[in-house]
Design an enzyme around this catalytic site. Structure first.
Site, mmCIF file in Angstrom:
data_model
loop_
_atom_site.group_PDB
_atom_site.id
_atom_site.type_symbol
_atom_site.label_atom_id
_atom_site.label_comp_id
_atom_site.label_asym_id
_atom_site.label_seq_id
_atom_site.Cartn_x
_atom_site.Cartn_y
_atom_site.Cartn_z
ATOM 1 N N GLU A 115 -1.302 -0.887 -7.756
ATOM 2 C CA GLU A 115 -0.041 -1.436 -8.222
ATOM 3 C C GLU A 115 0.777 -2.100 -7.119
ATOM 4 O O GLU A 115 1.442 -3.098 -7.373
ATOM 5 C CB GLU A 115 0.793 -0.339 -8.897
ATOM 6 N N SER A 116 0.733 -1.554 -5.910
ATOM 7 C CA SER A 116 1.605 -2.119 -4.866
ATOM 8 C C SER A 116 0.973 -2.104 -3.481
ATOM 9 O O SER A 116 1.693 -2.218 -2.493
ATOM 10 C CB SER A 116 2.933 -1.355 -4.825
#
Length: 467
Positions: free
Chosen positions: A193-194
């Site tokens: 996700e990041s």
């Protein structure tokens, strides 16, 4: 990529399964608070309660990429000025948008949002045309599954994941114990996700949600997200300009949409705020574990395992909808890629994400739980495989049909139209390669005498074109 229950991204992910954005692979890892050294009992908690090998706990060396050297203040100031000008060019002072905001404020007040919150939230907010452009162009992106996995589960991402696992081992042990979700799965979602917090997104969430709601293409959805974001501000968990994330509203280390934040975010470090935006990922990691637990995660059950199919396998049995007892698959002659019978973890399906020439998987109910985070098979496979690799597991043994490319959105629509003309497909033409399209491809393959694996490849489209 997605935050939890992300309807917007879910739609895109289904439309173009491999079209998911790849988190940065070489971004510098963020500066985070050091985790206190884990005591022996805490380490034992992860090592003994997890069904996976505890080899990931042996990682002791930080392998963070080197940060760029400082630049002269004058150069940095000029660069900041140029960035600000570029950003301003994407934001317009549209009077109709201002009128929409005033009308929305009236409705938000009636829903219980405080006037002070509304004033602070919309201060300086303008119509963000870049967000609108990105929303309009999503369906055009196309990427092959194996290309996505090459980045999503690269050696760098695995190495950084093990480093972060080691750094937060004590916190992760407590999260795993409380929510009964394997720590390496939580870390894998963080990585996807990041990039382990390196790319949390810098778009103003209030401005983005307001722009998308005003645009009207999915007005109800984005107004719901905007109201949820305002409720977060009302609760004091963060301030308006600190509430940043992706252009489509996903926020923090593990990219929660505002509605999912309200329902599942956790204050795990006990500071009185559910803070998923700061450098410390603790609350975000706990929130992700809580989300998975609430959606039915079974502790100790794999998401999936690589398998080998026997000669003569009936490909009509493949597909996520074909759920059978493990004994059935063992009786069919399906075996683990590493050898031996499939262990009994409940009902299971055989998944062939790239047809008979690619990796074959047996998947369990936890596969479907990860789908609740993002329903694209590419994403679920990436999370599961990255978690396995962080936990010390091997790479896939089989390869992918790398000579193929991903079909474009227009080609996927054409595929469906031609299958319809050939009498194999009677559903809506939407460019989504889902179970109905896969079944139609399988029927066409059987009719022309090729392996009916349901794989929607460029060669199948070309064969349909020839009639």
């Amino acid at each position: 990529m997605v935050g939890l229950t992300r309807i917007l991204f879910s739609a895109f992910a289904i439309v173009a399964l491999p079209a998911l954005a790849s988190p940065p692979d070489i971004s510098p890892l963020p500066t985070v608070r050091p985790s206190p050294a884990a005591d022996a009992g805490t380490v034992e908690t992860i090592a003994t309660r997890s069904p996976r090998a505890p080899s990931a706990l042996a990682v002791v060396t930080s392998i963070r990429p080197q940060m760029r050297a400082d630049v002269p203040p004058s150069f940095a100031a000029r660069a900041a000025e140029l960035r600000a000008r570029a950003e301003e060019a994407t934001r317009t002072r549209d009077p109709e948008f201002r009128a929409w905001i005033e009308d929305f404020k009236t409705r938000a007040l009636a829903m219980g949002i405080r006037e002070r919150t509304l004033t602070r939230a919309f201060e300086g907010v303008q119509l963000n045309t870049r967000v609108l452009e990105r929303d309009a162009n999503q369906a055009e992106f196309s990427r092959a599954l194996w290309e996505y996995l090459d980045s999503a589960v690269s050696a760098t991402r695995v190495r950084n994941g093990r480093t972060q696992f080691e750094e937060y081992r004590d916190t992760l042990a407590r999260i795993e114990q409380q929510y009964e979700v394997e720590a390496e799965v939580v870390v894998a979602i963080w990585g996807l996700e990041s990039a382990y917090g390196a790319s949390r997104g810098s778009t103003d969430i209030i401005e983005a949600m307001a722009s998308l709601a005003y645009d009207g293409r999915r007005q109800d959805f984005f107004e719901e997200q905007l109201i949820a974001a305002l409720r977060i501000l009302d609760a004091g968990d963060t301030n308006p300009r600190n509430m940043t994330g992706s252009w489509a509203g996903a926020m923090g280390h593990t990219q929660f949409m505002p509605t999912s934040y309200l329902q599942y975010a956790q204050d795990f470090n006990g500071d009185g705020r559910r803070n998923i935006w700061s450098g410390d990922p603790t609350d975000a990691l706990a929130s992700t574990a809580h989300y998975l637990a609430e959606h039915g995660w079974t502790y100790g059950q794999p998401w999936g395992m690589e398998v080998e199919l026997p000669n003569g396998f009936d490909f009509a049995l493949a597909g996520e909808q074909e759920r059978r007892p493990v004994r059935f698959w063992n009786d069919q002659g399906v075996r683990l890629a590493e050898g031996g019978d499939i262990p009994d973890h409940g009902q299971a399906s055989i998944l062939l994400p790239a047809g008979a020439q690619g990796v074959a998987l047996v998947i369990f109910d936890n596969f479907r739980v990860i789908e609740r985070y993002n329903p694209a098979d590419a994403y679920v496979i990436a999370v599961g495989h990255l978690g396995d690799r962080i936990g010390g597991g091997p790479a896939f043994e089989a390869d992918w049909p790398r000579q193929d490319r991903a079909l474009t959105f227009a080609e996927r629509e054409e595929l469906q139209r031609r299958l319809q003309t050939a009498g194999h497909y009677d559903e809506r033409i939407d460019g989504i390669i889902g179970p109905n399209t896969i079944a139609a491809v399988r029927r066409f393959q059987a009719a022309i005498g090729v392996t009916p694996d349901g794989y929607a490849s460029p060669s199948i489209l070309e064969r349909l074109r020839r009639g």
